[in-house]
Design an enzyme around this catalytic site. Structure first.
Site, PDB file in Angstrom:
ATOM      1  N   TYR A 144       0.820  -1.213   0.000  1.00  0.00           N
ATOM      2  CA  TYR A 144       0.000   0.000   0.000  1.00  0.00           C
ATOM      3  C   TYR A 144       0.858   1.269   0.000  1.00  0.00           C
ATOM      4  CZ  TYR A 144      -3.967  -3.030   1.204  1.00  0.00           C
ATOM      5  OH  TYR A 144      -4.927  -4.010   1.197  1.00  0.00           O
ATOM      6  N   LYS A 195       3.322 -15.306   2.202  1.00  0.00           N
ATOM      7  CA  LYS A 195       3.240 -16.027   0.926  1.00  0.00           C
ATOM      8  C   LYS A 195       4.679 -16.319   0.500  1.00  0.00           C
ATOM      9  CE  LYS A 195       0.768 -17.533  -2.583  1.00  0.00           C
ATOM     10  NZ  LYS A 195      -0.023 -18.777  -2.454  1.00  0.00           N
ATOM     11  N   ASP A 228      -3.247 -18.018   1.439  1.00  0.00           N
ATOM     12  CA  ASP A 228      -4.410 -18.693   0.851  1.00  0.00           C
ATOM     13  C   ASP A 228      -4.928 -19.782   1.803  1.00  0.00           C
ATOM     14  OD1 ASP A 228      -1.883 -19.694   0.324  1.00  0.00           O
ATOM     15  OD2 ASP A 228      -2.413 -20.619  -1.587  1.00  0.00           O
ATOM     16  N   ASP A 252      -5.371  -6.844   5.788  1.00  0.00           N
ATOM     17  CA  ASP A 252      -6.568  -6.127   5.361  1.00  0.00           C
ATOM     18  C   ASP A 252      -7.660  -7.138   4.991  1.00  0.00           C
ATOM     19  OD1 ASP A 252      -8.300  -4.226   4.455  1.00  0.00           O
ATOM     20  OD2 ASP A 252      -7.100  -3.574   2.748  1.00  0.00           O
TER      21      ASP A 252
END
Ligand code: NAD
Length: 367
Positions: A144, A195, A228, A252
């Site tokens: 972000y 990840k 995930d 988020d």
């Protein structure tokens, strides 16, 4: 007498309605525990646009700078939706505040009492103990805020957009510290979400978290999930989580999923802690409900005040070290809900009460 100095920003929609109840609760515990509240109410969001032409007026920002914490309602609504995106209430007030006060740590409790299991979209059999977890999200780094962040037009006329995901070791360590402290006050378990099978920032994230916790917090049981899988686990078996530690974008998304499985937004509070210490030697923080301004019910006196009241409890605990008073508020909220005094968002088969009636019941449980 200890003085607690904070700025109150009710905002728009249901914000002022539920803020009033939180201030009543704060005044009650202040009297009981013998501390003084010193707060100034200022305009923010749409209300500030209407009066001052901007969502975060200088006077509001200055009041916050002279405080030890901010108790925030929520901002936005249909009235301001046609403004240019950068002038809209949420974007033009909350994001600059995160930046101005380096609010790097977002703490969101995901709490669903077993007696409110009907509020969850999950089958009650999947959450026999309800849900009780905390998501600790890094709030000022990652994709972000990373540079470059741009959209360019290529020679062939095609457009190309870039967001950069950037993390430094120090940013990971300081949010890990918040997760450690949070876990030590609970079940001493942290699940770090990344990840690392794809992203370089996640490889650094995982390496740093493993090294940092092995040195600083060997008492904490650490596990890891790819994001995930974390989403699947949250939707399938949320009871396994104690504290989730994750970076900005993953947090988020996962914290909203967590809010959804916990049922009503009206029950969920959050804290965003700053890098700087306040005059109490504790983190400066912004405390707000997880939900927005709820335009569909604003002005009707039916909003659930619990999220705002629980946000005030988080403020007492994190920015003012008043854990006993915070515990009492949290206990009173639970007692109220358990004995069937509920606003319409969590009423189900029971008769629903108004915002004021629910707040009054919480006050009487505090007594
Ligand atoms: P919302 O969270 O305001 O509402 C979603 C649903 O949850 C609605 O049905 C609402 O009635 C319900 N709800 C939320 N809080 C509740 C409460 N305390 N009691 C009972 N029910 C409650 O989300 P939205 O409709 O997507 O957004 C409305 C406005 O709020 C938008 O302008 C959005 O930009 C703004 N918003 C602000 C913040 C913030 O200030 N931090 C966060 C989210 C949304």
């Amino acid at each position: 007498m200890d003085t607690l100095k904070f700025t109150v920003l009710p905002g728009d929609g249901i914000g002022p309605e539920v803020m009033e109840t939180a201030l009543n609760v704060l005044n009650h515990v202040a009297q009981k525990h013998q501390f003084t509240l010193q707060y100034e109410q200022c305009y923010v969001g749409g209300a500030a646009i209407d009066r001052h032409g901007m969502a975060l007026p200088t006077a509001t920002l200055e009041a916050c700078r002279h405080s030890d914490a901010i108790l925030f309602g929520s901002v936005g609504g249909p009235k301001w939706e046609n403004l240019p995106p950068e002038e809209q209430p949420e974007r033009a007030s909350l994001l600059p505040m995160r930046k101005a006060f380096s609010l790097f740590a977002n703490i969101r409790p995901g709490l669903l009492y077993p007696e409110l299991a009907d509020a969850s979209p999950l089958k009650a059999t999947r959450i026999p103990q309800g849900i009780d977890m905390v998501c600790v999200r890094e709030l000022t780094g990652g994709i972000y805020f990373g540079q470059p962040k741009e959209t360019t037009t290529l020679d062939n006329g095609e457009k190309r957009a870039v967001d950069s995901m950037v993390y430094h070791t120090s940013e990971i360590e300081r949010i890990a510290d918040v997760a450690i402290e949070t876990a030590r006050g609970r079940g001493k378990k942290i699940c770090s979400v990344d990840k690392a099978n794809v992203l370089a920032t996640s490889v650094l994230w995982r390496e740093t978290v493993i090294k940092y916790l092995s040195e600083k917090a060997p008492d904490i049981k650490l596990s890891h999930l790819y994001v995930d899988n974390a989403a699947m686990q949250l939707a399938g078996n949320p009871g396994q989580f104690d504290v989730i530690l994750t970076e900005n974008m993953f947090g988020d998304i996962l914290s909203d999923l967590m809010a959804s499985i916990c049922g009503s937004l009206g029950m969920l509070a959050s804290a965003s802690l700053g890098a700087d210490k306040n005059s109490h030697g504790l983190p400066f923080g912004l405390y707000e409900p997880a939900g927005g301004t709820a335009p569909d019910i604003a002005g009707q006196g039916v909003a659930n005040p619990c999220a705002q009241i629980l946000s005030a409890a988080l403020m007492l605990r994190h920015s003012f070290g008043k854990s006993q008073a915070a515990n009492e508020i949290e206990h009173a909220v639970r007692q109220t809900v358990s004995t069937g005094t509920r606003t319409q968002d969590i009423a189900f088969d029971t008769k629903s009460v108004s915002t004021q009636q629910m707040a009054q019941a919480i006050l009487s449980h505090l007594e």
